[in-house]
Design a protein around this motif. Structure first.
Motif, short mmCIF file in Angstrom:
data_model
loop_
_atom_site.label_atom_id
_atom_site.label_comp_id
_atom_site.label_asym_id
_atom_site.label_seq_id
_atom_site.Cartn_x
_atom_site.Cartn_y
_atom_site.Cartn_z
N LEU A 251 16.43 -4.59 57.26
CA LEU A 251 16.14 -5.29 57.98
C LEU A 251 16.55 -6.55 58.14
CD1 LEU A 251 12.97 -6.52 59.75
CD2 LEU A 251 12.21 -6.37 58.14
N PHE A 252 16.63 -6.73 57.40
CA PHE A 252 17.77 -8.14 57.26
C PHE A 252 19.27 -8.08 57.94
CE2 PHE A 252 14.55 -9.53 54.15
CZ PHE A 252 14.13 -11.19 55.04
N HIS A 253 19.61 -7.33 57.50
CA HIS A 253 20.60 -6.62 58.30
C HIS A 253 21.01 -6.54 59.64
CE1 HIS A 253 25.02 -5.20 58.50
NE2 HIS A 253 24.40 -4.50 59.12
N ALA A 254 19.68 -5.89 60.33
CA ALA A 254 19.24 -6.20 61.23
C ALA A 254 19.13 -7.39 62.15
CB ALA A 254 18.55 -5.50 62.03
N LEU A 255 18.66 -8.59 61.01
CA LEU A 255 18.41 -9.68 62.00
C LEU A 255 19.78 -11.03 61.08
CD1 LEU A 255 14.49 -10.41 60.43
CD2 LEU A 255 15.11 -9.79 62.48
N ASN A 256 20.64 -10.51 61.66
CA ASN A 256 22.17 -10.81 60.80
C ASN A 256 22.01 -11.93 59.95
OD1 ASN A 256 23.03 -9.50 63.58
ND2 ASN A 256 21.52 -11.30 64.42
N ALA A 257 21.07 -11.79 58.99
CA ALA A 257 21.52 -12.48 57.59
C ALA A 257 22.56 -12.13 56.90
CB ALA A 257 20.05 -11.72 56.94
N PRO A 258 23.05 -13.52 55.52
CA PRO A 258 24.32 -13.21 55.31
C PRO A 258 24.40 -12.88 54.78
CG PRO A 258 23.21 -15.57 55.13
CD PRO A 258 22.24 -14.66 55.92
N ILE A 259 24.32 -11.12 54.49
CA ILE A 259 24.62 -10.47 53.60
C ILE A 259 25.13 -8.97 53.17
CG2 ILE A 259 21.53 -10.99 52.53
CD1 ILE A 259 20.54 -8.82 53.95
#
Length: 490
Positions: A251-259
């Motif tokens: 989910l956070f990867h889909a939100l373009n989080a730097p992870i």
């Protein structure tokens, strides 16, 4: 004269009629020599004392307390309570067996047979004279309590050293069972989150990824709490926990989080891997408990399958929801300084030991053993040893150091070695293999090979711990005498 000489030397003479004459007795020298050749120190049909099983263990030569109560049944009941407690806290079959034999021998019972399977302990007392007893106990629950296991180990050592009556032993065991765990639930949840965050940074993840791993681990703690309260089987609770860890990362990867979601998942699932169960299962298999080993291997395999199920379900749902495709083959890792990695290993292992409810006095020794293993790992890798062999070699040194330190700290080796090997587990390889199975159909063979390799590495690490424990036995042969002297000083 010739007949007399033949009789003394054992030679066959000749009678006046020409027939051979046998000597009146055999040659004494030849008879003694043949007797030595044919004699056996341990005839194959002769039963040996079960107390001989204690050779090479910390409980060899138990001191029998002559003032013990002669009630065999009460002694057997205490031995069963002791074995059940040890099994519930995660002890191996060999440790349980040797503890029961040592305790019953020290309390005056030597005609004992012990049979241990995956979930049951069977004791049979059959003296040459008197009544016989046969008692069975089934263990139906398990819990993380390495501190309690260390206390039970100390109790057994005190009984073997003498000076502890059976009633005092019963009271101490009841006190250990009722004693609260060293760390409250909120501290265990925080330690699990801190472990995940530290490990994400250790394998090259970003600080944002570490924060996400910390948050997802807190959710996993809540899942485990309610799953235990609602009596949900471990398979489903582990699968749900792994699903949450993977889904949050995707989910956070889909939100373009730097992870990098692969690194976040790798840090989040390490504490879910059944590392201590694999170590105990392999130890039982090597030490001659095939039934117990098979049951523990099957249980550990189910936990491993639950982790894979949770990862696969989260990846599939993420793909259906439109999550971007991940590139698990080329992962951008951040290079951190070496001193920081050393600190992260020690901190992560200490926090992992907190989740296992180990004793407070054993936290720093556990971290120190993990540091030794990490330095050995770096040295082995510098020599050009492959990534599959190096963890096994490091685990061997961890098992060796764990046994020596455990002897000094009067604790089982498992409570030190099991948390110290967690940083060696191939969490990233597991995630890569699962992603390949779900989305990389063209390279299905490579994904299956990666999964099998990850499982092999886990088994090699467990085998290294057991091998290190075996290598340390010559250095801990005087454990009982050392513990007895400590008891006298107290």
């Amino acid at each position: 004269m010739q007949d007399k000489l033949n009789a003394q030397t054992g030679q066959v003479g000749v009678t006046p009629s020409g027939a051979p004459a046998l000597p009146p007795r055999a040659n004494p020298t030849a008879r003694r020599m043949i007797s030595r050749w044919l004699a056996s120190d341990a005839p194959p049909t002769q039963a040996f004392s079960i107390v001989d099983r204690l050779r090479g263990t910390p409980y060899a030569n138990p001191k029998v307390n002559s003032a013990q109560d002669a009630s065999a049944r009460k002694t057997l009941e205490f031995a069963l309570d002791l074995a059940e407690t040890m099994f519930r806290y995660g002890a191996g079959a060999l440790e349980v067996e040797t503890s029961v034999i040592a305790v019953t021998a020290a309390l005056g019972l030597r005609h004992i047979d012990v049979d241990i399977t995956n979930q049951s302990i069977h004791l049979n007392f059959s003296p040459p004279e008197g009544d016989s007893y046969s008692m069975l106990r089934v263990v139906r629950s398990w819990t993380n309590n390495f501190a309690g296991l260390a206390y039970v180990h100390q109790l057994v050592s005190d009984i073997v050293a003498g000076g502890v009556t059976r009633q005092q032993s019963v009271d101490r065991l009841r006190e250990i069972s009722r004693q609260p765990k060293p760390f409250p639930r909120w501290m265990v949840s925080a330690a699990a989150g801190g472990f995940a965050a530290a490990f994400v940074v250790f394998i090259g993840g970003s600080l944002a990824g570490a924060a996400i791993a910390f948050a997802s681990s807190l959710l996993v703690g809540q899942i485990a709490k309610y799953a235990s309260r609602w009596r949900i089987p471990d398979f489903f609770s582990i699968a749900a926990s792994t699903f949450v860890v993977t889904a949050v990362a995707v989910l956070f990867h889909a939100l373009n989080a730097p992870i990098d979601p692969a690194l976040v998942v790798s840090g989040g699932i390490l504490l879910l891997l059944p590392s201590s169960r694999f170590v105990s299962a392999l130890q039982d298999a090597i030490n001659g408990f095939p039934v117990t080993a098979a049951g523990r291997f099957f249980s550990a395999g189910l936990s491993y399958a639950a982790i894979l199920t949770g990862i696969m379900a989260a990846l599939v749902i993420g793909e259906l929801a439109g999550a971007p495709e991940l590139d698990v083959r080329t992962i951008d890792k951040i290079a951190y300084p070496g001193w920081l990695l050393v600190v992260l290993v020690a901190a992560a292992v200490v926090m992992g030991a907190v989740t296992e409810q180990t004793s407070r006095a054993l936290l720093l020794p556990t971290g120190a053993i993990a540091l030794l293993g990490y330095l050995v790992l770096l040295g082995i890798q510098a020599l050009g040893v492959g990534d599959r062999t190096a963890p096994a070699v490091a685990a061997t040194f961890i098992g060796l150091a764990g046994r020596i330190v455990a002897h000094r700290m009067r604790a089982p080796q498992l409570v030190l070695a099991a948390p110290a090997i967690v940083f060696l587990l191939p969490g990233l390889m597991i995630f890569r293999s699962m992603y390949g199975l779900v989305f990389d159909v063209e390279d299905m063979t490579g994904a299956v090979v990666d999964m099998f390799t990850a499982f092999t590495i886990m088994m090699a690490i467990a085998g290294g711990v057991v091998f290190g424990d075996t290598l340390a036995r010559p250095f801990t042969g005087s454990a009982v005498s050392g513990e007895r002297s400590g008891i006298r000083r107290r």
